[in-house]
Design a protein around this motif. Structure first.
Motif, PDB file in Angstrom:
ATOM      1  N   LYS A   1       0.824  -1.213   0.000  1.00 34.58           N
ATOM      2  CA  LYS A   1       0.000   0.000   0.000  1.00 34.58           C
ATOM      3  C   LYS A   1       0.853   1.255   0.000  1.00 34.58           C
ATOM      4  O   LYS A   1       0.412   2.325  -0.442  1.00 34.58           O
ATOM      5  CB  LYS A   1      -0.938  -0.003   1.212  1.00 34.58           C
ATOM      6  N   ARG A   2       2.090   1.118   0.491  1.00 34.47           N
ATOM      7  CA  ARG A   2       3.014   2.261   0.494  1.00 34.47           C
ATOM      8  C   ARG A   2       3.794   2.357  -0.817  1.00 34.47           C
ATOM      9  O   ARG A   2       4.684   3.183  -0.949  1.00 34.47           O
ATOM     10  CB  ARG A   2       3.981   2.134   1.679  1.00 34.47           C
ATOM     11  N   LYS A   3       3.503   1.446  -1.757  1.00 34.69           N
ATOM     12  CA  LYS A   3       4.134   1.441  -3.083  1.00 34.69           C
ATOM     13  C   LYS A   3       5.658   1.311  -2.989  1.00 34.69           C
ATOM     14  O   LYS A   3       6.417   2.059  -3.609  1.00 34.69           O
ATOM     15  CB  LYS A   3       3.748   2.695  -3.871  1.00 34.69           C
ATOM     16  N   VAL A   4       6.098   0.319  -2.219  1.00 37.64           N
ATOM     17  CA  VAL A   4       7.537   0.076  -2.071  1.00 37.64           C
ATOM     18  C   VAL A   4       8.108  -0.504  -3.363  1.00 37.64           C
ATOM     19  O   VAL A   4       7.402  -1.142  -4.151  1.00 37.64           O
ATOM     20  CB  VAL A   4       7.827  -0.871  -0.893  1.00 37.64           C
ATOM     21  N   ALA A   5       9.415  -0.283  -3.578  1.00 38.24           N
ATOM     22  CA  ALA A   5      10.087  -0.804  -4.768  1.00 38.24           C
ATOM     23  C   ALA A   5      10.666  -2.194  -4.531  1.00 38.24           C
ATOM     24  O   ALA A   5      10.832  -2.978  -5.471  1.00 38.24           O
ATOM     25  CB  ALA A   5      11.203   0.142  -5.199  1.00 38.24           C
ATOM     26  N   MET A   6      10.975  -2.508  -3.269  1.00 38.11           N
ATOM     27  CA  MET A   6      11.580  -3.804  -2.946  1.00 38.11           C
ATOM     28  C   MET A   6      11.274  -4.127  -1.492  1.00 38.11           C
ATOM     29  O   MET A   6      11.133  -3.223  -0.662  1.00 38.11           O
ATOM     30  CB  MET A   6      13.087  -3.762  -3.194  1.00 38.11           C
ATOM     31  N   ILE A   7      11.159  -5.415  -1.183  1.00 36.27           N
ATOM     32  CA  ILE A   7      10.912  -5.848   0.194  1.00 36.27           C
ATOM     33  C   ILE A   7      12.146  -6.579   0.709  1.00 36.27           C
ATOM     34  O   ILE A   7      12.625  -7.525   0.085  1.00 36.27           O
ATOM     35  CB  ILE A   7       9.678  -6.767   0.276  1.00 36.27           C
ATOM     36  N   LEU A   8      12.662  -6.128   1.838  1.00 35.54           N
ATOM     37  CA  LEU A   8      13.804  -6.771   2.498  1.00 35.54           C
ATOM     38  C   LEU A   8      13.255  -7.606   3.646  1.00 35.54           C
ATOM     39  O   LEU A   8      12.651  -7.070   4.571  1.00 35.54           O
ATOM     40  CB  LEU A   8      14.789  -5.722   3.020  1.00 35.54           C
ATOM     41  N   GLY A   9      13.491  -8.916   3.607  1.00 34.59           N
ATOM     42  CA  GLY A   9      12.868  -9.823   4.539  1.00 34.59           C
ATOM     43  C   GLY A   9      11.835 -10.633   3.777  1.00 34.59           C
ATOM     44  O   GLY A   9      11.746 -10.508   2.554  1.00 34.59           O
ATOM     45  N   PRO A  10      11.104 -11.473   4.454  1.00 40.17           N
ATOM     46  CA  PRO A  10      11.058 -11.667   5.906  1.00 40.17           C
ATOM     47  C   PRO A  10      12.219 -12.536   6.403  1.00 40.17           C
ATOM     48  O   PRO A  10      13.070 -12.956   5.627  1.00 40.17           O
ATOM     49  CB  PRO A  10       9.716 -12.365   6.107  1.00 40.17           C
ATOM     50  N   LEU A  11      12.188 -12.824   7.695  1.00 39.68           N
ATOM     51  CA  LEU A  11      13.269 -13.554   8.336  1.00 39.68           C
ATOM     52  C   LEU A  11      13.123 -15.062   8.225  1.00 39.68           C
ATOM     53  O   LEU A  11      14.093 -15.773   7.940  1.00 39.68           O
ATOM     54  CB  LEU A  11      13.337 -13.152   9.816  1.00 39.68           C
ATOM     55  N   LEU A  12      11.933 -15.596   8.434  1.00 37.81           N
ATOM     56  CA  LEU A  12      11.728 -17.040   8.564  1.00 37.81           C
ATOM     57  C   LEU A  12      11.249 -17.672   7.268  1.00 37.81           C
ATOM     58  O   LEU A  12      10.539 -17.041   6.479  1.00 37.81           O
ATOM     59  CB  LEU A  12      10.725 -17.323   9.680  1.00 37.81           C
ATOM     60  N   ALA A  13      11.595 -18.947   7.083  1.00 40.91           N
ATOM     61  CA  ALA A  13      11.244 -19.657   5.854  1.00 40.91           C
ATOM     62  C   ALA A  13       9.745 -19.682   5.619  1.00 40.91           C
ATOM     63  O   ALA A  13       9.276 -19.477   4.494  1.00 40.91           O
ATOM     64  CB  ALA A  13      11.804 -21.078   5.905  1.00 40.91           C
ATOM     65  N   GLU A  14       8.976 -19.917   6.685  1.00 36.63           N
ATOM     66  CA  GLU A  14       7.523 -20.039   6.516  1.00 36.63           C
ATOM     67  C   GLU A  14       6.851 -18.704   6.186  1.00 36.63           C
ATOM     68  O   GLU A  14       5.687 -18.675   5.788  1.00 36.63           O
ATOM     69  CB  GLU A  14       6.887 -20.630   7.773  1.00 36.63           C
ATOM     70  N   GLU A  15       7.576 -17.610   6.331  1.00 36.13           N
ATOM     71  CA  GLU A  15       7.016 -16.299   6.015  1.00 36.13           C
ATOM     72  C   GLU A  15       7.218 -15.904   4.552  1.00 36.13           C
ATOM     73  O   GLU A  15       6.568 -14.983   4.058  1.00 36.13           O
ATOM     74  CB  GLU A  15       7.668 -15.220   6.887  1.00 36.13           C
ATOM     75  N   VAL A  16       8.147 -16.578   3.860  1.00 33.89           N
ATOM     76  CA  VAL A  16       8.558 -16.125   2.531  1.00 33.89           C
ATOM     77  C   VAL A  16       7.425 -16.242   1.506  1.00 33.89           C
ATOM     78  O   VAL A  16       7.137 -15.296   0.766  1.00 33.89           O
ATOM     79  CB  VAL A  16       9.804 -16.885   2.051  1.00 33.89           C
ATOM     80  N   ALA A  17       6.786 -17.413   1.434  1.00 32.53           N
ATOM     81  CA  ALA A  17       5.748 -17.623   0.423  1.00 32.53           C
ATOM     82  C   ALA A  17       4.603 -16.612   0.544  1.00 32.53           C
ATOM     83  O   ALA A  17       4.177 -16.042  -0.473  1.00 32.53           O
ATOM     84  CB  ALA A  17       5.217 -19.052   0.488  1.00 32.53           C
TER      85      ALA A  17
ATOM     86  N   PHE B   1      15.563 -13.293   4.085  1.00 32.63           N
ATOM     87  CA  PHE B   1      16.747 -13.558   4.889  1.00 32.63           C
ATOM     88  C   PHE B   1      16.846 -15.014   5.342  1.00 32.63           C
ATOM     89  O   PHE B   1      17.750 -15.380   6.089  1.00 32.63           O
ATOM     90  CB  PHE B   1      16.770 -12.634   6.102  1.00 32.63           C
ATOM     91  N   SER B   2      15.957 -15.857   4.901  1.00 32.57           N
ATOM     92  CA  SER B   2      15.987 -17.270   5.262  1.00 32.57           C
ATOM     93  C   SER B   2      17.199 -17.954   4.636  1.00 32.57           C
ATOM     94  O   SER B   2      17.651 -17.590   3.548  1.00 32.57           O
ATOM     95  CB  SER B   2      14.709 -17.957   4.771  1.00 32.57           C
ATOM     96  N   ASN B   3      17.720 -18.978   5.331  1.00 29.84           N
ATOM     97  CA  ASN B   3      18.800 -19.793   4.753  1.00 29.84           C
ATOM     98  C   ASN B   3      18.281 -21.158   4.300  1.00 29.84           C
ATOM     99  O   ASN B   3      19.072 -22.076   4.077  1.00 29.84           O
ATOM    100  CB  ASN B   3      19.952 -19.956   5.743  1.00 29.84           C
ATOM    101  N   ASP B   4      16.969 -21.278   4.153  1.00 25.87           N
ATOM    102  CA  ASP B   4      16.356 -22.524   3.697  1.00 25.87           C
ATOM    103  C   ASP B   4      16.115 -22.428   2.192  1.00 25.87           C
ATOM    104  O   ASP B   4      15.245 -21.662   1.750  1.00 25.87           O
ATOM    105  CB  ASP B   4      15.030 -22.746   4.429  1.00 25.87           C
ATOM    106  N   PRO B   5      16.861 -23.196   1.367  1.00 25.83           N
ATOM    107  CA  PRO B   5      16.661 -23.125  -0.088  1.00 25.83           C
ATOM    108  C   PRO B   5      15.236 -23.463  -0.500  1.00 25.83           C
ATOM    109  O   PRO B   5      14.759 -22.996  -1.535  1.00 25.83           O
ATOM    110  CB  PRO B   5      17.655 -24.163  -0.638  1.00 25.83           C
ATOM    111  N   GLY B   6      14.547 -24.253   0.314  1.00 26.67           N
ATOM    112  CA  GLY B   6      13.175 -24.615   0.009  1.00 26.67           C
ATOM    113  C   GLY B   6      12.207 -23.464   0.157  1.00 26.67           C
ATOM    114  O   GLY B   6      11.046 -23.578  -0.240  1.00 26.67           O
ATOM    115  N   ALA B   7      12.681 -22.351   0.722  1.00 30.31           N
ATOM    116  CA  ALA B   7      11.806 -21.195   0.915  1.00 30.31           C
ATOM    117  C   ALA B   7      11.694 -20.341  -0.340  1.00 30.31           C
ATOM    118  O   ALA B   7      10.910 -19.396  -0.369  1.00 30.31           O
ATOM    119  CB  ALA B   7      12.323 -20.332   2.069  1.00 30.31           C
TER     120      ALA B   7
END
Length: 306
Positions: free
Chosen positions: A49-65, A80-86
């Motif tokens: 809603k703030r019309k961002v150009a890029m999102i940094l994060g999220p931290l956890l794998a389950e948050e990425v999708a 920022f997850s280190n899980d390739p499956g994310a």
């Protein structure tokens, strides 16, 4: 980033690191995920809603999708997850993975004549991923890799079980125990970034071990700047948030703050070492190979594009 919930302290440290790289007011807007998938979804919707150009994060794998689904194809997500499956469409995983560090240390070990490696897997997610990565590299590197599963808290196998080298993917007490057991055997101890420990007593035990890690000089410069500006010590995960913000600042200066800009750069120089983004959402990293000694870790080689 989580600004509430059990990971709020880590989230705050990462936000501070990002602000160290991008300190222009209004360039970074922080949204609280609470450390949950539902919270991440809500944070991503607020960001869009703030019309961002890029999102940094999220931290956890389950948050990425959830975040990637909200962002869609127009807004890249530097997770920022280190899980390739994310990995998800539109999202890149910037966390340092077990595969990256395992590949880096095994390539170096092979170049030094190591042929047979025992990988100690303690059942942790990181150790299992490292063991699987090592097994997958056997043909490419002409290695004989043997996986030894050890339950948490159980004694490590005898040193004689590893003719050339022992790889301990994790850190803490298991690495210290292995280092003590291998001290006089002539068997090389291998480790990943998880084993980095700067305490004098630990360095004495680890002396001679080979480890794969982010570039120590680049990280030291970031760590010093973080301590001077923000107070407290910065860890590797905070450095990744700093890197993400620094990357967006670089791209903004080139008027290329989008997916095409991320993929076009052959390399970004960051606090965790040179990296580049791949079409499939993975990140290729140059990893430093360091040797532990009484006075710290000395860089002896670079493993490219892990």
């Amino acid at each position: 980033m989580p600004q509430s919930g059990p990971r709020a302290a880590l989230g705050t440290s990462m936000v501070r690191a990002a602000m160290l790289a991008e300190n222009t007011p209004g360039r970074l807007i922080v949204f609280d995920t609470g450390g949950t998938a539902a919270g991440a979804d809500a944070a991503a919707r607020a960001a869009m809603k703030r019309k961002v150009a890029m999102i940094l994060g999220p931290l956890l794998a389950e948050e990425v999708a959830p975040v990637a689904a909200v962002a869609g194809a127009s807004v890249p997500v530097l997770a920022f997850s280190n899980d390739p499956g994310a990995r998800a469409p539109g999202a890149f995983t910037m966390g340092i993975t077990a595969r990256q560090t395992t590949g880096a240390i095994l390539r170096y070990a092979r170049s030094r004549g190591v042929r047979r490696v025992a990988v100690i897997a303690d059942g942790s997610r990181w150790a299992v991923a490292a063991a699987e990565a090592a097994a997958g590299l056997q043909g490419e590197l002409n290695l004989d890799v043997r996986r030894i599963d050890v339950a948490a808290g159980q004694p490590l196998p005898a040193a004689g079980d590893a003719p050339d080298a022992v790889l301990i993917p994790g850190g803490g007490d298991p690495v210290m125990a292995a280092a003590r057991n291998l001290k006089t055997t002539g068997i090389q101890l291998l480790g990943t970034v998880q084993a980095l420990d700067h305490r004098p007593a630990s360095l004495s035990v680890l002396e001679g071990a080979w480890l794969a890690s982010p570039d120590p000089a680049a990280f030291a410069a970031f760590s010093s700047a973080f301590e001077a500006r923000m107070g407290g010590e910065a860890g590797i995960i905070a450095a990744i948030a700093y890197d993400a913000a620094a990357i967006t600042k670089t791209l903004r200066g080139k008027n290329a703050l989008d997916r095409a800009g991320l993929l076009a750069e052959p390399s970004f120089e960051t606090a965790t070492g040179p990296l580049r983004f791949r079409e499939d959402g993975s990140v290729a990293r140059d990893m430093a190979i360091v040797v532990a000694g009484p006075d710290g870790y000395a860089k002896v080689a670079t493993s490219r594009g892990a």
